[in-house]
Design a protein around this motif. Structure first.
Motif, PDB file in Angstrom:
ATOM      1  N   ALA A 179       0.808  -1.211   0.000  1.00  0.00           N
ATOM      2  CA  ALA A 179       0.000   0.000   0.000  1.00  0.00           C
ATOM      3  C   ALA A 179       0.844   1.266   0.000  1.00  0.00           C
ATOM      4  O   ALA A 179       0.450   2.291  -0.565  1.00  0.00           O
ATOM      5  N   LYS A 180       2.017   1.206   0.617  1.00  0.00           N
ATOM      6  CA  LYS A 180       2.844   2.417   0.723  1.00  0.00           C
ATOM      7  C   LYS A 180       3.306   2.916  -0.641  1.00  0.00           C
ATOM      8  O   LYS A 180       3.553   4.111  -0.813  1.00  0.00           O
ATOM      9  N   THR A 181       3.444   2.008  -1.581  1.00  0.00           N
ATOM     10  CA  THR A 181       3.868   2.406  -2.934  1.00  0.00           C
ATOM     11  C   THR A 181       2.685   2.544  -3.884  1.00  0.00           C
ATOM     12  O   THR A 181       2.868   2.729  -5.094  1.00  0.00           O
ATOM     13  N   ASN A 182       1.471   2.439  -3.338  1.00  0.00           N
ATOM     14  CA  ASN A 182       0.250   2.487  -4.165  1.00  0.00           C
ATOM     15  C   ASN A 182       0.289   1.449  -5.282  1.00  0.00           C
ATOM     16  O   ASN A 182      -0.145   1.710  -6.410  1.00  0.00           O
ATOM     17  N   LEU A 216      -1.380  -6.938  -6.526  1.00  0.00           N
ATOM     18  CA  LEU A 216      -2.137  -7.847  -5.676  1.00  0.00           C
ATOM     19  C   LEU A 216      -3.227  -8.472  -6.540  1.00  0.00           C
ATOM     20  O   LEU A 216      -3.889  -7.780  -7.324  1.00  0.00           O
ATOM     21  N   LEU A 217      -3.421  -9.792  -6.423  1.00  0.00           N
ATOM     22  CA  LEU A 217      -4.439 -10.483  -7.205  1.00  0.00           C
ATOM     23  C   LEU A 217      -5.603 -10.883  -6.305  1.00  0.00           C
ATOM     24  O   LEU A 217      -5.403 -11.464  -5.230  1.00  0.00           O
ATOM     25  N   VAL A 218      -6.820 -10.574  -6.769  1.00  0.00           N
ATOM     26  CA  VAL A 218      -8.033 -10.926  -6.032  1.00  0.00           C
ATOM     27  C   VAL A 218      -9.026 -11.518  -7.026  1.00  0.00           C
ATOM     28  O   VAL A 218      -9.318 -10.922  -8.065  1.00  0.00           O
ATOM     29  N   PHE A 219      -9.540 -12.697  -6.715  1.00  0.00           N
ATOM     30  CA  PHE A 219     -10.543 -13.364  -7.547  1.00  0.00           C
ATOM     31  C   PHE A 219     -11.810 -13.494  -6.716  1.00  0.00           C
ATOM     32  O   PHE A 219     -11.845 -14.218  -5.720  1.00  0.00           O
ATOM     33  N   ILE A 220     -12.869 -12.792  -7.116  1.00  0.00           N
ATOM     34  CA  ILE A 220     -14.104 -12.763  -6.332  1.00  0.00           C
ATOM     35  C   ILE A 220     -15.130 -13.720  -6.935  1.00  0.00           C
ATOM     36  O   ILE A 220     -15.372 -13.698  -8.145  1.00  0.00           O
ATOM     37  N   LEU A 269     -17.061  -5.208  -1.802  1.00  0.00           N
ATOM     38  CA  LEU A 269     -15.915  -5.990  -1.334  1.00  0.00           C
ATOM     39  C   LEU A 269     -14.602  -5.264  -1.607  1.00  0.00           C
ATOM     40  O   LEU A 269     -13.711  -5.211  -0.742  1.00  0.00           O
ATOM     41  N   ILE A 270     -14.457  -4.707  -2.803  1.00  0.00           N
ATOM     42  CA  ILE A 270     -13.208  -4.027  -3.167  1.00  0.00           C
ATOM     43  C   ILE A 270     -12.957  -2.820  -2.269  1.00  0.00           C
ATOM     44  O   ILE A 270     -11.839  -2.599  -1.780  1.00  0.00           O
ATOM     45  N   ILE A 271     -14.013  -2.029  -2.044  1.00  0.00           N
ATOM     46  CA  ILE A 271     -13.862  -0.843  -1.199  1.00  0.00           C
ATOM     47  C   ILE A 271     -13.460  -1.240   0.221  1.00  0.00           C
ATOM     48  O   ILE A 271     -12.572  -0.624   0.838  1.00  0.00           O
ATOM     49  N   ASP A 272     -14.103  -2.264   0.755  1.00  0.00           N
ATOM     50  CA  ASP A 272     -13.783  -2.720   2.108  1.00  0.00           C
ATOM     51  C   ASP A 272     -12.373  -3.302   2.172  1.00  0.00           C
ATOM     52  O   ASP A 272     -11.632  -3.049   3.140  1.00  0.00           O
ATOM     53  N   ASN A 295      -9.254  -2.047   4.520  1.00  0.00           N
ATOM     54  CA  ASN A 295      -8.577  -2.918   5.486  1.00  0.00           C
ATOM     55  C   ASN A 295      -7.076  -3.031   5.220  1.00  0.00           C
ATOM     56  O   ASN A 295      -6.288  -3.248   6.150  1.00  0.00           O
ATOM     57  N   LEU A 296      -6.687  -2.905   3.970  1.00  0.00           N
ATOM     58  CA  LEU A 296      -5.279  -2.994   3.603  1.00  0.00           C
ATOM     59  C   LEU A 296      -4.579  -1.634   3.673  1.00  0.00           C
ATOM     60  O   LEU A 296      -3.395  -1.537   3.342  1.00  0.00           O
ATOM     61  N   THR A 297      -5.335  -0.604   4.061  1.00  0.00           N
ATOM     62  CA  THR A 297      -4.839   0.775   4.048  1.00  0.00           C
ATOM     63  C   THR A 297      -4.289   1.106   2.656  1.00  0.00           C
ATOM     64  O   THR A 297      -3.214   1.703   2.506  1.00  0.00           O
TER      65      THR A 297
END
Length: 453
Positions: free
Chosen positions: A88-91, A124-128, A168-171, A175-177
């Motif tokens: 997150a620090k490097t966006n 980051l990979l996310v599969f919903i 889900l993405i917004i939350d 949570n990951l800042t």
């Protein structure tokens, strides 16, 4: 500025390596050393590594109404891979797969592209998982209750699924800042349609969408109802004129044979059909399914997505049909072709026309086709496109909230407005080169689509 630079880098990457490249460069397929995603999964599992972590999100049942039932929740599954994430620090970006009509692990294990580019973008990979599929079943995870009637199935819709993804993405970002990390959504087929619609309906959540094989314009009075079947025909005809003619002439021969004395028995013997059930209609549908799904999965490498198939399976089917050893026996030719789709491993001793198994959990798709009135990929007949589209007021962008005094929009209306905004004409849906020539990458996600946009 970081988001602008990332988007420019991402667009340039796609321009250079995507099949939608603006330069006329011959497509380069993976070498023989390429590891298929499903093989990669089992390879990593054998070494004690995981391709992804399984997580769950408490999702609301109804994003659009305020009835007592609307506040029910269910556990929505998503798969998470942060191995290459820059943090997150490097966006660093977040790549999200908008789940299709089935078990999300099935799609994840067959989506190599995202895993290939994640290291390059430190993503980051996310599969919903789509609601009502896999393990993301409302009503306490009880599929029998969830699928029991129209009242429960009414919550199975693409509009609800899109709102699920936004929530889900917004939350997750909170949570990951990682609220400043840009999100790009990916999808294929129906999932690709969801990805494209997600970018249009929730532009504040994602900066872009990659929609592969996504017939977002395949609606009544926008695209020809014959377009899908025409493409399948071109696939087989492009391999062999004789192959095309044999398939085209086979339907009448099957019908005529079935009408003769002992005709069904001869058809069963010709196609090695198990002795439980046969009819001319079921045989025709069975063959049509083989040709359709083979064309849909005509990959340049061996695959195991729908069924185990060789590389270029359409070519292999036409080879079987054109095989001189079968002489003029049309049914033997068709059996050889169908056997590639249904029995490429050679393990089946007979072929079953009445196989109602659902290994990938696609049971809800029949309802979705009816509920949303989509003519996705020609799987259903032409239907009206009057399914209402409503936006999620709690997640809507400022200026796009819908009040109760305003009329509901309909799919046809929404798609036409999107086409007008993107300056897409109906001619472009029929001419792939014209379509590609109209696509212009944007440097910044904050820039309008057009000077007048």
């Amino acid at each position: 500025m970081k988001i602008r630079l990332f988007l420019l880098q991402f667009v340039l990457f796609l321009v250079c390596f995507s099949s939608l490249s603006f330069a006329k460069i011959p497509p380069r397929f993976p070498s023989s050393s390429f590891v298929q995603p499903e093989n990669l999964y089992f390879s990593l599992a054998s070494k004690g590594n995981k391709l992804y972590e399984t997580k769950y999100f408490t999702q609301i049942l109804d994003h659009f109404n305020y009835n007592p039932d609307s506040y029910q929740t269910f556990q929505q599954r998503y798969l998470f891979n942060d191995k290459n994430w820059g943090g997150a620090k490097t966006n660093a970006p977040i790549f999200v797969y908008t789940g299709n009509e089935g078990d999300i692990e099935w799609f994840t294990q067959n989506t190599g592209f995202m895993f290939e580019i994640a290291p390059h973008f430190k993503a980051l990979l996310v599969f919903i998982e789509h609601r009502f599929y896999g393990k993301s079943i409302p009503y306490g995870g009880d599929k029998e209750i969830a699928y029991s009637n129209t009242s429960t199935l009414g919550y199975l819709s693409s509009t609800q699924a899109l709102a699920d993804y936004a929530t889900l993405i917004i939350d997750l970002k909170k949570n990951l800042t990682a609220t400043d990390s840009p999100v790009v959504v990916f999808g294929g087929s129906y999932g690709g349609m969801l990805a494209a619609w997600f970018r249009l309906k929730y532009p504040h959540v994602t900066i872009g969408a990659l929609a592969s094989s996504a017939p977002i314009l395949n609606f009544q009075n926008i695209t020809s109802p014959y377009s899908f079947n025409n493409i399948i025909t071109q696939d087989f005809r492009g391999e062999s004129e004789n192959c095309y003619k044999v398939i085209k002439g086979s339907w009448k021969k099957i019908e005529d044979m079935a009408k003769t004395t002992g005709g069904l028995k001869k058809l069963r013997k010709s196609f090695r059909i198990c002795k439980n059930y046969i009819s001319p209609d079921s045989l025709v549908n069975w063959l049509s399914t083989a040709f359709t799904y083979t064309a849909m999965t005509d990959y340049p490498t061996p695959s195991n997505f729908l069924n185990p198939l060789p590389a270029y399976p359409v070519k292999e089917m036409c080879k079987a049909i054109d095989d001189p050893k079968t002489g003029n026996d049309t049914f033997e030719k068709l059996y050889g072709a169908a056997n590639i789709y249904y029995n490429y491993t050679g393990k089946a001793t007979c072929l079953n026309l009445n196989d109602n198994s659902d290994p990938h959990g696609l049971g809800g798709w029949t309802w979705q086709m009816r509920e949303v009135r989509l003519r996705w990929f020609g799987h259903i007949q032409r239907r009206c496109t009057d399914a209402p589209v409503r936006r999620c007021e709690r997640l809507a962008v400022v200026g796009t909230q819908r009040g109760s005094e305003r009329p509901k929009k309909y799919w046809g209306e929404v798609i036409r407005q999107d086409m007008a905004r993107l300056r897409i004409t109906e001619d472009m849906t029929l001419d792939r080169e014209l379509w590609r020539s109209s696509i212009k990458p944007r440097v910044s996600w904050k820039q309008p689509l057009h000077p007048s946009g």
